[in-house]
Enzyme design. Structure first.
Site, mmCIF file in Angstrom:
data_model
loop_
_atom_site.group_PDB
_atom_site.id
_atom_site.type_symbol
_atom_site.label_atom_id
_atom_site.label_comp_id
_atom_site.label_asym_id
_atom_site.label_seq_id
_atom_site.Cartn_x
_atom_site.Cartn_y
_atom_site.Cartn_z
ATOM 1 N N HIS A 1 -40.655 0.492 -26.810
ATOM 2 C CA HIS A 1 -39.739 -0.145 -25.876
ATOM 3 C C HIS A 1 -40.329 -1.366 -25.172
ATOM 4 C CE1 HIS A 1 -42.218 2.241 -23.126
ATOM 5 N NE2 HIS A 1 -41.865 1.376 -22.197
ATOM 6 N N ASP B 1 -46.441 0.639 -12.291
ATOM 7 C CA ASP B 1 -46.394 -0.813 -12.496
ATOM 8 C C ASP B 1 -44.993 -1.349 -12.751
ATOM 9 O OD1 ASP B 1 -45.875 0.184 -15.050
ATOM 10 O OD2 ASP B 1 -47.881 -0.254 -15.791
#
Length: 374
Positions: free
Chosen positions: A216, A99
């Site tokens: 993150h 993705d």
């Protein structure tokens, strides 16, 4: 051999490289295919670490990573850069994974040239286009026109069917990340020096239970990162716990974590780990705190509970199986759930021994055979 298919595998980030290197190896070794690779360099240093350990020398390297690059600038550069590679290589298939912006742009560039796309790790859906952002939209774009959808689980396959993807193009293969983890674990057993860089921390934290950590996600930048940092700071007050945190290079992560966590005796803020050392961190950890997708799949393969610091996950199989639990970014909830696993052996065992729903380590072989049959 007749009817050899030319396959261009396109990737650009560390997670993509980890999940695709078993497939790159397999395609290169299979006489039914001519295998080529193109890396975007969307992540530079972290990507190169995986390429080195996997022994992959890309045929094309776009080297597109720039500091503070906007998503639209990155996407434009990816689309035109990969397009030039496609025009030069003229492959029969383009393979993308997951993705990322690289996956989305690589698939779109192939579509513009009417080159069929094979999507590895297809069908993941959170149901919220802003969580994870922009990944949810990236994978939906690829899912709209890929010719082969390699879904890691039946849940992912069903998500594609609900979007009216042709059922004959959907195949449940398992996730290649399990193949990669088995490969690197076996390599470390043969070559222990590959993962010896954590030895000093292992000695420093001897007798403590280690919490491994990654963070993150863009949607956690700001208040989310502050909540995560606060939770880690509170957990580090326990004298029986140590946190090992490879800190992502993004300044939105580093600034917060360095300000809130630097100097704590029980917290090791370290540079991002190469793949063998990350596998070692999984092995020595009692549990994992993460907002990563891949860790939700990898940690259960080693019997490690995962607390997912996000509001949604596109990997609900782990939640349903009991290998993972959504805890968001609220400090109180993160601390409460971590303490429950640390203090309640029954709760810990229930997660640690739950069946990993993400595969058996044979996804790559299934994908290669399915591509050869087309």
């Amino acid at each position: 051999m007749t009817n050899v298919r030319k396959v261009l595998t396109v990737f650009g980030t560390r997670p993509e490289a980890i999940k695709l290197f078993p497939l790159v190896h397999a395609l290169a070794a299979d006489e039914r295919f001519e295998s080529r690779t193109c890396v975007s360099g969307q992540h530079r240093g972290m990507l190169d670490q995986v390429l080195e350990i996997a022994g992959i020398v890309p045929g094309h390297d776009l080297d597109l990573m720039q500091p503070d690059q906007t998503l639209d600038a990155l996407t434009a550069n990816l689309l035109t850069g990969i397009g030039r590679v496609l025009d030069a290589e003229r492959p029969d298939w383009v393979v993308v994974q997951g993705d990322t912006a690289t996956a989305m742009a690589g698939a779109l560039a192939a579509y513009y040239r009417k080159i069929p796309v094979a999507h590895v790790e297809a069908g993941l859906r959170s149901g919220n286009i802003h969580h994870p952002w922009p990944e949810e939209v990236n994978r939906k774009i690829v899912g709209a026109f890929a010719a082969l959808h390699f879904a890691p689980t039946e849940t992912a396959a069903e998500a594609l069917r609900r979007e009216n993807v042709a059922p004959e193009t959907i195949h449940v293969t398992g996730n290649t990340v399990i193949d990669a983890l088995h490969w690197v674990t076996a390599k470390i057993e043969r070559e222990p020096a590959l993962a010896a860089g954590l030895a000093d921390l292992e000695r420093r934290f001897a007798g403590k239970r280690i919490i491994g950590m990654t963070s993150h996600r863009r949607e956690n930048f700001g208040d989310g990162m502050e909540g995560i940092a606060s939770a880690v700071r509170r957990l580090a007050e326990r004298d029986d716990v140590a946190v090992i945190f490879p800190v992502h290079l993004n300044p939105n992560v580093r600034a917060v974590m360095n300000e809130r966590l630097a100097g704590l005796d029980n917290v090791a803020l370290i540079e991002p780990l190469d793949y063998p050392h990350f596998a070692r961190l999984l092995a020595i950890s009692t549990l994992m705190l993460t907002d990563s997708g891949g860790v939700q799949e990898e940690a259960p393969a080693l019997g490690k509970p995962v607390l997912v610091m996000r509001e949604t996950t596109e990997r609900p199989e782990g939640i349903a199986a009991g290998t993972a639990r959504l805890v968001g970014t609220d400090a109180d909830r993160i601390v409460a759930e971590a303490n429950r696993l640390l203090d309640d052996p029954h709760a810990y065992e229930a997660m640690a021994k739950a069946h990993n729903p993400f595969g058996d380590g044979r996804a790559t072989a299934r994908i290669v055979d399915l591509m050869a049959a087309r």
